[in-house]
Write a protein that holds these residues in place. Structure first.
Motif, PDB file in Angstrom:
ATOM      1  N   MET A 142    -158.479 -34.168   4.188  1.00  0.00           N
ATOM      2  CA  MET A 142    -157.601 -33.010   4.392  1.00  0.00           C
ATOM      3  C   MET A 142    -157.011 -33.472   5.682  1.00  0.00           C
ATOM      4  O   MET A 142    -157.907 -33.546   6.055  1.00  0.00           O
ATOM      5  CB  MET A 142    -158.025 -31.934   3.633  1.00  0.00           C
ATOM      6  N   LYS A 143    -155.585 -33.766   5.476  1.00  0.00           N
ATOM      7  CA  LYS A 143    -155.147 -33.741   6.853  1.00  0.00           C
ATOM      8  C   LYS A 143    -152.902 -33.216   6.695  1.00  0.00           C
ATOM      9  O   LYS A 143    -152.894 -32.969   5.693  1.00  0.00           O
ATOM     10  CB  LYS A 143    -154.737 -35.427   6.511  1.00  0.00           C
ATOM     11  N   PRO A 144    -153.303 -32.997   8.132  1.00  0.00           N
ATOM     12  CA  PRO A 144    -151.818 -32.004   8.275  1.00  0.00           C
ATOM     13  C   PRO A 144    -150.488 -33.140   7.508  1.00  0.00           C
ATOM     14  O   PRO A 144    -150.598 -33.704   7.640  1.00  0.00           O
ATOM     15  CB  PRO A 144    -151.674 -31.748   8.871  1.00  0.00           C
ATOM     16  N   LEU A 145    -149.372 -32.605   6.608  1.00  0.00           N
ATOM     17  CA  LEU A 145    -148.504 -33.223   5.955  1.00  0.00           C
ATOM     18  C   LEU A 145    -147.213 -33.015   7.184  1.00  0.00           C
ATOM     19  O   LEU A 145    -146.779 -32.615   7.256  1.00  0.00           O
ATOM     20  CB  LEU A 145    -148.081 -33.288   4.405  1.00  0.00           C
ATOM     21  N   THR A 146    -147.683 -34.124   8.412  1.00  0.00           N
ATOM     22  CA  THR A 146    -146.588 -34.096   9.588  1.00  0.00           C
ATOM     23  C   THR A 146    -145.222 -34.812   9.125  1.00  0.00           C
ATOM     24  O   THR A 146    -145.170 -35.820   8.535  1.00  0.00           O
ATOM     25  CB  THR A 146    -147.282 -34.893  11.266  1.00  0.00           C
ATOM     26  N   ASN A 147    -144.368 -34.249  10.021  1.00  0.00           N
ATOM     27  CA  ASN A 147    -142.852 -34.385  10.072  1.00  0.00           C
ATOM     28  C   ASN A 147    -142.521 -34.059   7.819  1.00  0.00           C
ATOM     29  O   ASN A 147    -141.753 -35.143   7.821  1.00  0.00           O
ATOM     30  CB  ASN A 147    -142.539 -35.860  10.566  1.00  0.00           C
ATOM     31  N   LEU A 148    -143.434 -33.438   7.606  1.00  0.00           N
ATOM     32  CA  LEU A 148    -142.089 -33.378   6.051  1.00  0.00           C
ATOM     33  C   LEU A 148    -141.093 -32.782   5.966  1.00  0.00           C
ATOM     34  O   LEU A 148    -142.028 -31.387   6.839  1.00  0.00           O
ATOM     35  CB  LEU A 148    -143.735 -32.736   5.369  1.00  0.00           C
ATOM     36  N   HIS A 149    -140.759 -33.076   5.811  1.00  0.00           N
ATOM     37  CA  HIS A 149    -139.720 -32.424   5.234  1.00  0.00           C
ATOM     38  C   HIS A 149    -138.762 -32.452   3.713  1.00  0.00           C
ATOM     39  O   HIS A 149    -138.616 -33.219   3.078  1.00  0.00           O
ATOM     40  CB  HIS A 149    -137.660 -32.760   6.306  1.00  0.00           C
ATOM     41  N   GLY A 150    -138.338 -31.036   3.123  1.00  0.00           N
ATOM     42  CA  GLY A 150    -138.182 -31.118   1.704  1.00  0.00           C
ATOM     43  C   GLY A 150    -136.701 -29.909   1.807  1.00  0.00           C
ATOM     44  O   GLY A 150    -136.530 -29.557   2.556  1.00  0.00           O
ATOM     45  N   GLU A 151    -135.579 -30.745   1.161  1.00  0.00           N
ATOM     46  CA  GLU A 151    -134.790 -30.218   1.098  1.00  0.00           C
ATOM     47  C   GLU A 151    -134.825 -28.448   0.281  1.00  0.00           C
ATOM     48  O   GLU A 151    -135.014 -28.835  -0.820  1.00  0.00           O
ATOM     49  CB  GLU A 151    -133.389 -31.168  -0.331  1.00  0.00           C
ATOM     50  N   ILE A 152    -134.360 -27.221   1.184  1.00  0.00           N
ATOM     51  CA  ILE A 152    -134.211 -26.657   0.306  1.00  0.00           C
ATOM     52  C   ILE A 152    -132.598 -25.535  -0.032  1.00  0.00           C
ATOM     53  O   ILE A 152    -132.075 -25.530   0.855  1.00  0.00           O
ATOM     54  CB  ILE A 152    -135.188 -25.790   1.376  1.00  0.00           C
ATOM     55  N   ALA A 153    -132.838 -25.247  -1.342  1.00  0.00           N
ATOM     56  CA  ALA A 153    -131.307 -25.171  -1.648  1.00  0.00           C
ATOM     57  C   ALA A 153    -131.816 -23.819  -2.966  1.00  0.00           C
ATOM     58  O   ALA A 153    -132.594 -23.686  -4.033  1.00  0.00           O
ATOM     59  CB  ALA A 153    -130.894 -26.240  -2.295  1.00  0.00           C
ATOM     60  N   PRO A 154    -130.988 -22.935  -2.640  1.00  0.00           N
ATOM     61  CA  PRO A 154    -130.659 -21.791  -3.473  1.00  0.00           C
ATOM     62  C   PRO A 154    -130.513 -21.979  -5.072  1.00  0.00           C
ATOM     63  O   PRO A 154    -129.838 -23.286  -5.038  1.00  0.00           O
ATOM     64  CB  PRO A 154    -129.341 -20.705  -2.820  1.00  0.00           C
ATOM     65  N   LEU A 155    -131.353 -21.237  -5.557  1.00  0.00           N
ATOM     66  CA  LEU A 155    -131.454 -21.901  -7.771  1.00  0.00           C
ATOM     67  C   LEU A 155    -130.969 -20.207  -7.902  1.00  0.00           C
ATOM     68  O   LEU A 155    -132.067 -19.543  -8.300  1.00  0.00           O
ATOM     69  CB  LEU A 155    -132.715 -22.094  -7.865  1.00  0.00           C
ATOM     70  N   GLY A 156    -129.498 -19.644  -8.018  1.00  0.00           N
ATOM     71  CA  GLY A 156    -129.190 -18.738  -7.487  1.00  0.00           C
ATOM     72  C   GLY A 156    -129.352 -17.198  -6.594  1.00  0.00           C
ATOM     73  O   GLY A 156    -129.999 -18.089  -5.960  1.00  0.00           O
TER      74      GLY A 156
END
Length: 243
Positions: free
Chosen positions: A1-15
């Motif tokens: 296993m390895k770290p997912l460095t610089n992982l960016h997800g777009e986080i948005a509200p859903l309701g």
């Protein structure tokens, strides 16, 4: 296993009681590993108010109880901002398995005829014989990206473009449970009798959705599927076996 460095997800509200984390729009195995790892991590480190996580092709939706989250938040911090911060921290330390030992499920299928009324049409669309369609379909190994549409319905990736076919112009009002179909570049199995527009090429006696069992779905996201051709006689014997 390895770290997912610089992982960016777009986080948005859903309701007002959910948020969604998006990882682009490309459907591929790497993105699937990320959504699976994130879902597993969130469910492992459950925060107060978490209801459930729902992974999809390129996203994960997190449902939460806003009142319970608010009760565990700092003054002036909204439930969404609190959960967003938790997710950002989870992404920062997320790890992914470089090699995944996947569970493979073999699904017996009787192709054509009354079992697969659209097999000939799929063959004609691709300038193939029905035997060639069957051989290509059974030669593949398919990744379960997610479950949806109906309880236990698997969205499978990895089908050859040689047998791709558009949805029917006129959907059927009722498709029997166990029907194996093709729609575009996807193949799947109907776990319940529902309306649908997929091209039906075969049928399996295997029950994919078993509401009285735990878990109720035979397949899970991350599993592999292998279709195995059976004769009508073999199909009947398997059917009598009550999987």
């Amino acid at each position: 296993m390895k770290p997912l460095t610089n992982l960016h997800g777009e986080i948005a509200p859903l309701g007002d009681s959910a948020l969604i984390i998006k990882f682009g729009t490309d459907i591929n195995e790497q993105t699937h590993r990320i959504t699976s790892a994130l879902t597993k991590q969130i469910e492992s480190d459950r925060f107060p108010g978490l209801i459930e996580c729902v992974p999809a092709f390129t996203s994960v939706t997190v449902f939460y109880d806003p009142l319970e989250v608010f009760q565990h938040s700092s003054k002036g911090v909204s439930p969404f901002e609190k959960v967003k911060e938790i997710i950002k921290n989870t992404l920062y330390r997320l790890t992914i398995e470089e090699e995944i030992d996947r569970w493979t499920v073999e699904i017996p299928v009787c192709y054509g005829g009354e079992f697969g009324p659209d097999l000939e049409e799929v063959a004609q669309i691709n300038n193939l014989t029905t035997e060639e369609v069957i051989n290509i379909h059974t030669a593949g190994e398919y990744l379960v990206y997610m479950l949806g549409f109906a309880p236990g319905f698997p969205y499978l990736g990895g089908m050859s473009e040689k047998i791709a076919a558009p949805r029917r112009s006129s959907p059927r009002t009722s498709i029997p449970a166990g029907s194996v179909g093709i729609a575009g570049m996807q193949t799947g199995v109907y776990p319940l009798s529902t309306p649908g527009g997929w091209q039906l090429i075969g049928h399996t006696p295997l029950e994919l959705f078993r509401p009285c069992e735990e878990p109720p779905s035979l397949l899970r996201a991350g599993d592999m599927v292998k279709f195995v051709r059976v004769t009508e006689v073999e199909y009947d014997k398997l059917k009598e076996g009550n999987f």
